[in-house]
Design a protein around this motif. Structure first.
Motif, short mmCIF file in Angstrom:
data_model
loop_
_atom_site.label_atom_id
_atom_site.label_comp_id
_atom_site.label_asym_id
_atom_site.label_seq_id
_atom_site.Cartn_x
_atom_site.Cartn_y
_atom_site.Cartn_z
N MET A 11 11.54 5.25 -5.35
CA MET A 11 11.07 4.27 -6.35
C MET A 11 10.72 4.96 -7.67
O MET A 11 11.04 4.45 -8.75
N LEU A 12 10.06 6.11 -7.56
CA LEU A 12 9.71 6.84 -8.80
C LEU A 12 10.97 7.28 -9.54
O LEU A 12 11.03 7.23 -10.77
N ASP A 13 11.97 7.70 -8.78
CA ASP A 13 13.22 8.12 -9.42
C ASP A 13 13.88 6.95 -10.14
O ASP A 13 14.41 7.10 -11.25
N LEU A 14 13.85 5.77 -9.50
CA LEU A 14 14.41 4.58 -10.16
C LEU A 14 13.65 4.30 -11.45
O LEU A 14 14.24 3.95 -12.48
N GLY A 15 12.32 4.43 -11.39
CA GLY A 15 11.51 4.21 -12.59
C GLY A 15 11.83 5.21 -13.69
O GLY A 15 11.94 4.85 -14.87
N SER A 16 12.01 6.46 -13.31
CA SER A 16 12.33 7.49 -14.31
C SER A 16 13.72 7.26 -14.91
O SER A 16 13.94 7.50 -16.11
N ARG A 17 14.64 6.77 -14.09
CA ARG A 17 15.98 6.45 -14.62
C ARG A 17 15.90 5.34 -15.66
O ARG A 17 16.55 5.40 -16.70
N THR A 18 15.09 4.32 -15.39
CA THR A 18 14.97 3.26 -16.39
C THR A 18 14.31 3.82 -17.65
O THR A 18 14.69 3.47 -18.76
N LYS A 19 13.33 4.71 -17.46
CA LYS A 19 12.64 5.29 -18.63
C LYS A 19 13.61 6.08 -19.50
O LYS A 19 13.50 6.08 -20.72
N GLU A 42 0.86 -1.19 0.00
CA GLU A 42 0.00 0.00 0.00
C GLU A 42 0.89 1.24 0.00
O GLU A 42 1.95 1.25 0.64
N ILE A 43 0.41 2.30 -0.64
CA ILE A 43 1.14 3.57 -0.63
C ILE A 43 1.37 4.02 0.82
O ILE A 43 2.43 4.55 1.17
N MET A 44 0.38 3.79 1.67
CA MET A 44 0.48 4.27 3.06
C MET A 44 1.60 3.61 3.86
O MET A 44 1.98 4.12 4.90
N ASP A 45 2.11 2.48 3.37
CA ASP A 45 3.17 1.77 4.09
C ASP A 45 4.52 2.48 4.01
O ASP A 45 5.46 2.09 4.70
N PHE A 46 4.63 3.47 3.13
CA PHE A 46 5.92 4.11 2.85
C PHE A 46 5.92 5.58 3.20
O PHE A 46 4.87 6.23 3.14
N ASP A 47 7.11 6.08 3.53
CA ASP A 47 7.21 7.53 3.67
C ASP A 47 7.46 8.15 2.29
O ASP A 47 7.71 7.44 1.30
N ALA A 48 7.36 9.46 2.24
CA ALA A 48 7.45 10.15 0.96
C ALA A 48 8.80 9.89 0.28
O ALA A 48 8.86 9.70 -0.93
N ALA A 49 9.86 9.87 1.07
CA ALA A 49 11.19 9.70 0.47
C ALA A 49 11.33 8.33 -0.19
O ALA A 49 11.95 8.21 -1.26
N SER A 50 10.76 7.31 0.41
CA SER A 50 10.86 5.96 -0.17
C SER A 50 10.08 5.88 -1.48
O SER A 50 10.55 5.29 -2.46
N GLN A 100 -4.35 7.79 -0.21
CA GLN A 100 -3.07 7.48 0.44
C GLN A 100 -1.94 8.32 -0.17
O GLN A 100 -1.06 8.82 0.54
N ALA A 101 -1.98 8.47 -1.49
CA ALA A 101 -0.92 9.23 -2.17
C ALA A 101 -0.97 10.71 -1.81
O ALA A 101 0.08 11.36 -1.71
N ALA A 102 -2.17 11.25 -1.61
CA ALA A 102 -2.28 12.66 -1.22
C ALA A 102 -1.54 12.89 0.10
O ALA A 102 -0.89 13.92 0.30
N ALA A 103 -1.66 11.91 1.00
CA ALA A 103 -0.97 12.02 2.30
C ALA A 103 0.54 11.96 2.14
O ALA A 103 1.27 12.60 2.90
N ARG A 104 1.00 11.21 1.19
CA ARG A 104 2.45 11.01 1.05
C ARG A 104 3.11 12.01 0.11
O ARG A 104 4.25 12.43 0.35
N PHE A 105 2.43 12.39 -0.97
CA PHE A 105 3.04 13.29 -1.96
C PHE A 105 2.62 14.74 -1.77
O PHE A 105 3.11 15.63 -2.46
N GLY A 106 1.67 14.98 -0.85
CA GLY A 106 1.36 16.37 -0.49
C GLY A 106 0.54 17.15 -1.49
O GLY A 106 0.59 18.37 -1.53
N PHE A 107 -0.27 16.45 -2.31
CA PHE A 107 -1.19 17.21 -3.17
C PHE A 107 -2.55 17.32 -2.50
O PHE A 107 -2.88 16.56 -1.58
N VAL A 108 -3.32 18.32 -2.94
CA VAL A 108 -4.68 18.51 -2.45
C VAL A 108 -5.58 17.60 -3.27
O VAL A 108 -5.51 17.60 -4.50
N LEU A 109 -6.42 16.82 -2.62
CA LEU A 109 -7.29 15.88 -3.32
C LEU A 109 -8.74 16.22 -3.03
O LEU A 109 -9.17 16.19 -1.87
N ARG A 110 -9.46 16.58 -4.10
CA ARG A 110 -10.89 16.83 -3.97
C ARG A 110 -11.64 15.67 -4.61
O ARG A 110 -11.41 15.37 -5.80
#
Ligand code: CP
Ligand code: NVA
Length: 307
Positions: free
Chosen positions: A23-31, A11-19, A169-179
């Motif tokens: 993972m996203l940075d690793l994905g972007s590097r492969t891309k 779950e997204i909630m299992d991780f802190d924002a840095a983790s 869950q992602a709003a809590a971790r990535f800090g966007f406003v979710l309506r």
């Protein structure tokens, strides 16, 4: 003592924002083509599906292979899991054969049990209450098109379903406003919204899609009848409830002028989304589908290659 805990991605909630960011940075590097060795060489990933899939099935298989690994693709109906073997025993057996398991299930309790007893990483490929790989791809897609997502307004219109719940869950971790605009009957679980708010997330719930979308930088919707709802026999009731929440050109007029729109797919054209907006200039839906591949490679590298 003992072996290190397997790197589950449940779950997204299992991780802190840095983790998650890592993972996203690793994905972007492969891309970007920056991962040129075969970091999953010698590793096998089992992909288990209790429900149909196009994107998850193909993007995981292709992603593992492109990273140098191998896959076994399984339908639960062909497995003893599908006729009552427990997730616990399945986990203990598969841990002896393969290096990670991805599961798509209609019951989140099964993936939790699998993860509890597996000694290898378990990756969530969708449950009745979550779809974390999708949301990783969605955050990647937003940021590629519009820059950092923190502080931005994302609007959800439709069912408060599994994808919506991972967005919370992602709003809590990535800090966007979710309506989130849903019919009252289909609001996301209050306990999850309370959890996110307690984490500092800005989550606004409404029954008015125009209010949710007003000024948003990104508008998202999803199917009115999810796979886990198909047994309910309540599809007509859902269609009636959700018709006012359709993502269409009229609704998009209320979003920011440069708003993008997303849908995890598969889409039901003419139901939750119109052809006009899905195929229009604000749609990033097929970039979003592509990014399943890249975001999941980031998760796989983190889980399996010590990334
Ligand atoms: N978005 C998504 O998970 O698609 P599939 O059901 O085709 O895997
Ligand atoms: N909410 C949808 C997503 C499909 C990828 C479902 O669960 O069927």
């Amino acid at each position: 003592g003992g072996p290190p805990a397997p790197r589950h991605f449940l779950e997204i909630m299992d991780f802190d924002a840095a983790s998650l960011r890592h993972m996203l940075d690793l994905g972007s590097r492969t891309k970007r083509g920056e991962v040129t060795d075969r970091p999953l060489a010698g590793k096998t990933v089992a992909l288990i599906f209790e429900k149909p899939s196009t994107r998850t099935r193909v993007s995981f298989e292709v992603g593992v292979r492109q990273l140098g690994g191998d896959v076994v693709v399984l339908s639960s109906k062909d497995m003893q899991l599908g006729r009552g073997e427990t997730p616990k025993d399945t986990a203990r057996v598969l841990s002896r054969y393969v290096d990670a398991v991805m599961l798509r299930t209609d019951d989140v309790r099964k993936i939790r049990e699998l993860a509890e007893y597996a000694t290898i990483p378990v990756i969530n490929g969708l449950t009745d209450v979550s779809h974390p790989c999708q949301i990783m791809a969605d955050v990647m897609t937003f940021e590629e098109h519009r820059g950092p997502i923190a502080g931005q307004v994302v609007a959800w219109t439709g069912d408060g379903n599994n994808v919506a719940q991972s967005f919370i869950q992602a709003a809590a971790r990535f800090g966007f406003v979710l309506r989130i605009a849903t019919p009252p009957e289909l609001a996301p679980p209050a306990a999850l919204v309370d959890w996110a708010r307690a984490q500092g997330a800005k989550i606004e719930l409404t029954n008015d899609p125009k209010a949710a979308v007003a000024g948003a930088r990104c508008v998202v919707t999803d199917a009115w009848v999810s796979m886990s709802d198909e047994t309910e026999g309540r599809a007509p009731a859902r269609h009636n409830l959700l018709a006012p929440y359709q993502l269409n050109a009229e609704l998009m007029k209320h979003a920011a002028p440069d708003a993008i729109l997303m849908h995890c797919l598969p889409a039901h054209r003419g139901e939750e989304i119109t052809d006009e907006v899905m195929d229009g200039p604000q749609s990033v839906i097929f970039d979003e589908a592509e990014n399943r591949l890249h975001a999941q490679k980031g998760v796989l590298l983190w889980a399996l290659a010590g990334g």
